[in-house]
Write a protein that holds these residues in place. Sequence first.
Motif, short mmCIF file in Angstrom:
data_model
loop_
_atom_site.label_atom_id
_atom_site.label_comp_id
_atom_site.label_asym_id
_atom_site.label_seq_id
_atom_site.Cartn_x
_atom_site.Cartn_y
_atom_site.Cartn_z
N PRO A 189 10.29 -11.83 28.64
CA PRO A 189 9.99 -11.12 27.40
C PRO A 189 8.51 -10.80 27.26
O PRO A 189 7.66 -11.48 27.84
N SER A 190 8.21 -9.74 26.50
CA SER A 190 6.82 -9.37 26.25
C SER A 190 6.15 -10.39 25.35
O SER A 190 4.95 -10.68 25.50
N VAL A 191 6.91 -10.93 24.39
CA VAL A 191 6.40 -11.90 23.43
C VAL A 191 7.52 -12.87 23.08
O VAL A 191 8.69 -12.47 23.02
N VAL A 192 7.16 -14.13 22.82
CA VAL A 192 8.10 -15.11 22.28
C VAL A 192 7.69 -15.41 20.84
O VAL A 192 6.52 -15.72 20.58
N VAL A 193 8.63 -15.29 19.91
CA VAL A 193 8.40 -15.65 18.50
C VAL A 193 9.28 -16.85 18.22
O VAL A 193 10.51 -16.74 18.26
N THR A 194 8.68 -18.01 17.95
CA THR A 194 9.46 -19.23 17.84
C THR A 194 9.20 -20.00 16.55
O THR A 194 8.07 -20.03 16.04
N ASP A 195 10.25 -20.61 16.03
CA ASP A 195 10.11 -21.54 14.91
C ASP A 195 9.35 -22.77 15.40
O ASP A 195 9.40 -23.12 16.58
N ALA A 203 7.96 -26.20 18.85
CA ALA A 203 7.19 -25.10 19.43
C ALA A 203 6.18 -25.59 20.46
O ALA A 203 5.96 -24.93 21.49
N ASP A 204 5.56 -26.74 20.21
CA ASP A 204 4.58 -27.26 21.16
C ASP A 204 5.24 -27.58 22.50
O ASP A 204 4.70 -27.29 23.57
N PHE A 205 6.43 -28.16 22.44
CA PHE A 205 7.19 -28.45 23.66
C PHE A 205 7.51 -27.16 24.41
O PHE A 205 7.36 -27.08 25.64
N LEU A 206 7.95 -26.14 23.66
CA LEU A 206 8.30 -24.86 24.28
C LEU A 206 7.09 -24.22 24.96
O LEU A 206 7.18 -23.74 26.10
N ILE A 207 5.95 -24.22 24.27
CA ILE A 207 4.73 -23.64 24.84
C ILE A 207 4.32 -24.38 26.11
O ILE A 207 3.97 -23.77 27.13
N MET A 208 4.37 -25.71 26.06
CA MET A 208 4.01 -26.51 27.24
C MET A 208 4.89 -26.15 28.43
O MET A 208 4.40 -25.97 29.56
N ARG A 209 6.19 -26.03 28.20
CA ARG A 209 7.11 -25.73 29.30
C ARG A 209 6.92 -24.30 29.82
O ARG A 209 7.01 -24.06 31.02
N LEU A 210 6.66 -23.37 28.92
CA LEU A 210 6.41 -21.99 29.36
C LEU A 210 5.15 -21.92 30.22
O LEU A 210 5.12 -21.25 31.26
N ARG A 211 4.10 -22.62 29.81
CA ARG A 211 2.83 -22.57 30.53
C ARG A 211 2.89 -23.31 31.87
O ARG A 211 2.08 -23.07 32.75
N SER A 212 3.86 -24.20 32.02
CA SER A 212 3.95 -24.98 33.26
C SER A 212 4.69 -24.24 34.38
O SER A 212 4.73 -24.71 35.51
N SER A 213 5.27 -23.08 34.05
CA SER A 213 5.97 -22.29 35.05
C SER A 213 5.20 -21.02 35.34
O SER A 213 4.80 -20.30 34.42
N ARG A 214 4.99 -20.73 36.60
CA ARG A 214 4.20 -19.55 36.98
C ARG A 214 4.81 -18.26 36.45
O ARG A 214 4.10 -17.34 36.05
N SER A 215 6.14 -18.18 36.40
CA SER A 215 6.80 -16.94 35.99
C SER A 215 6.70 -16.68 34.49
O SER A 215 6.85 -15.55 34.04
N THR A 216 6.45 -17.73 33.68
CA THR A 216 6.41 -17.56 32.22
C THR A 216 5.06 -17.94 31.62
O THR A 216 4.89 -17.88 30.40
N ALA A 217 4.09 -18.31 32.46
CA ALA A 217 2.82 -18.87 31.96
C ALA A 217 2.04 -17.92 31.07
O ALA A 217 1.32 -18.35 30.17
N GLN A 218 2.16 -16.61 31.30
CA GLN A 218 1.33 -15.66 30.56
C GLN A 218 2.04 -15.01 29.37
O GLN A 218 1.47 -14.13 28.72
N ILE A 219 3.25 -15.42 29.07
CA ILE A 219 3.97 -14.80 27.95
C ILE A 219 3.34 -15.24 26.63
O ILE A 219 3.26 -16.44 26.34
N PRO A 220 2.87 -14.31 25.79
CA PRO A 220 2.29 -14.68 24.49
C PRO A 220 3.33 -15.33 23.58
O PRO A 220 4.51 -14.93 23.59
N GLN A 266 0.99 -5.33 19.12
CA GLN A 266 -0.24 -5.37 19.90
C GLN A 266 0.02 -5.91 21.30
O GLN A 266 -0.46 -5.37 22.29
N TYR A 267 0.82 -6.96 21.39
CA TYR A 267 1.08 -7.57 22.69
C TYR A 267 2.17 -6.83 23.46
O TYR A 267 2.17 -6.81 24.69
N CYS A 268 3.10 -6.21 22.74
CA CYS A 268 4.14 -5.44 23.42
C CYS A 268 3.57 -4.20 24.08
O CYS A 268 4.05 -3.75 25.11
N THR A 269 2.55 -3.61 23.50
CA THR A 269 1.98 -2.39 24.06
C THR A 269 0.91 -2.68 25.09
O THR A 269 0.30 -1.78 25.64
#
Length: 278
Positions: A189-195, A203-220, A266-269
């Motif tokens: 996804p271009s952006v993740v919007v999370t509760d 959300a902190d757990f989700l961000i940590m896991r996203l950043r720990s994977s190379r394929s999802t590390a840069q998703i805002p 802003q992040y989608c474009t």
Amino acid sequence: MSAPVILIADDDPAVLAALSARCRKIGFEVDTATNGLQMLLKARRKSPDLIIVDINMPKLDGLTASFHLLEPGGLPVDVIVVTGVTCEETLERCEAMGMFYACKCEQFWHHISRALTEIFPQMAEAIAEHTGPLIAGPDVLPIRPRVLVVDDDEQVGQFLASRLKKLGIEVLYAPNAARALRIAAGQYPSVVVTDYHMPEGDADFLIMRLRSSRSTAQIPVIVLSGWEIDEVTAKLLKRDILGYSGAIAIFKKSFDVQALFDTIQQYCTGESRPDAAV
């Protein structure tokens, strides 16, 4: 030796043109169809070596058309199923039928080329010469902005989805962090919007896991909360993780809708992206 024949079926003219141009550059002979029924009739008449078919098409969907072709006594043909929205049930059905699967995302051509190499190993060298995404020249493939909404409250998810779709944004939904991680890894996804507060991981757990994977590390990631988040928690959510930004913004659920959507757009474009570690 004659060139392998690929039948490409998609009702999106941009996708059809992009895939056709790229496959012809590689050296394939290409035929096209714009709906499932036309694909089925052409496949039975011409017996292509490979079919690349979109799932959602008029007259007959791609999956049903493919199942008709692959039923006992049908054509001995390889099939790559493509779709803009990944569904675990669809993935399982494709695997059960021995079909390849490709998601219409930034890694679209990577998925297609990997399947082409497996199906046509004799053309691996030619396929490898075309590694770039379908974004330039005659093989142009526009990718719609895609937002993953993560919230255990389905009503909130539906509200955000309806508003985002009006902006021309494709919306994915996950009810928890675990499902969100699977979707993010497969659909970029271009952006993740999370509760912020959710069962099975906040959300902190989700961000940590996203950043720990190379394929999802840069998703805002944008965080929503039902109540005010204190300064310490906000700093924790926004901290850099493994060299990548944390949350790019935090909104209370009584948020200014326009401000949230402006941030998403802003992040989608592509006007701003989190900085990657060097």
